[in-house]
Design an enzyme around this catalytic site. Structure first.
Site, PDB file in Angstrom:
ATOM      1  N   ARG A 116     -42.535 -22.641   7.538  1.00 42.94           N
ATOM      2  CA  ARG A 116     -44.193 -23.174   7.693  1.00 42.94           C
ATOM      3  C   ARG A 116     -44.110 -22.492   8.595  1.00 42.94           C
ATOM      4  NH1 ARG A 116     -41.906 -29.014   7.611  1.00 42.94           N
ATOM      5  NH2 ARG A 116     -39.911 -27.651   8.547  1.00 42.94           N
ATOM      6  N   ASN A 163     -42.452 -28.664   3.377  1.00 36.44           N
ATOM      7  CA  ASN A 163     -41.378 -28.211   2.260  1.00 36.44           C
ATOM      8  C   ASN A 163     -41.483 -29.281   1.368  1.00 36.44           C
ATOM      9  OD1 ASN A 163     -40.124 -26.119   4.015  1.00 36.44           O
ATOM     10  ND2 ASN A 163     -39.338 -27.512   5.146  1.00 36.44           N
TER      11      ASN A 163
END
Length: 92
Positions: A20, A38
């Site tokens: 990320r 996520n």
């Protein structure tokens, strides 16, 4: 070149490897807007808005990372959002 928006779901070794934050760094450096998060099933979901070239560069940067292993990408085109600023990491 016009802007596009893509929803991308990544599977593979994509959680616990800085995915990320790497995606956010790449997007911000290229001026791409959107978000990344996520998912509970171990995959990562991202929406990115920019030119086709900018989005492809993000994907290349992610594929070039030694810790990230992308096994599959599901990519869908979305309508662009004209009022969006920045690229955000979601999920905490």
């Amino acid at each position: 070149m016009g802007k596009v928006r893509k929803h991308i779901r990544f599977t593979g070794r994509v959680q616990g490897v800085g995915f990320r934050y790497r995606a956010a760094y790449a997007a911000r450096s290229l001026g791409v807007t959107g978000w990344v998060t996520n998912l509970d099933d171990g995959s990562v979901e991202m929406e990115a808005q920019g030119t086709e070239e900018q989005i492809q560069r993000i994907l290349s940067m992610l594929n070039g990372d030694s810790y990230i292993v992308i096994e599959k990408m599901e990519i869908n085109e979305l309508p662009t959002k004209f009022i969006e600023k920045g690229f955000h990491v979601k999920g905490y």
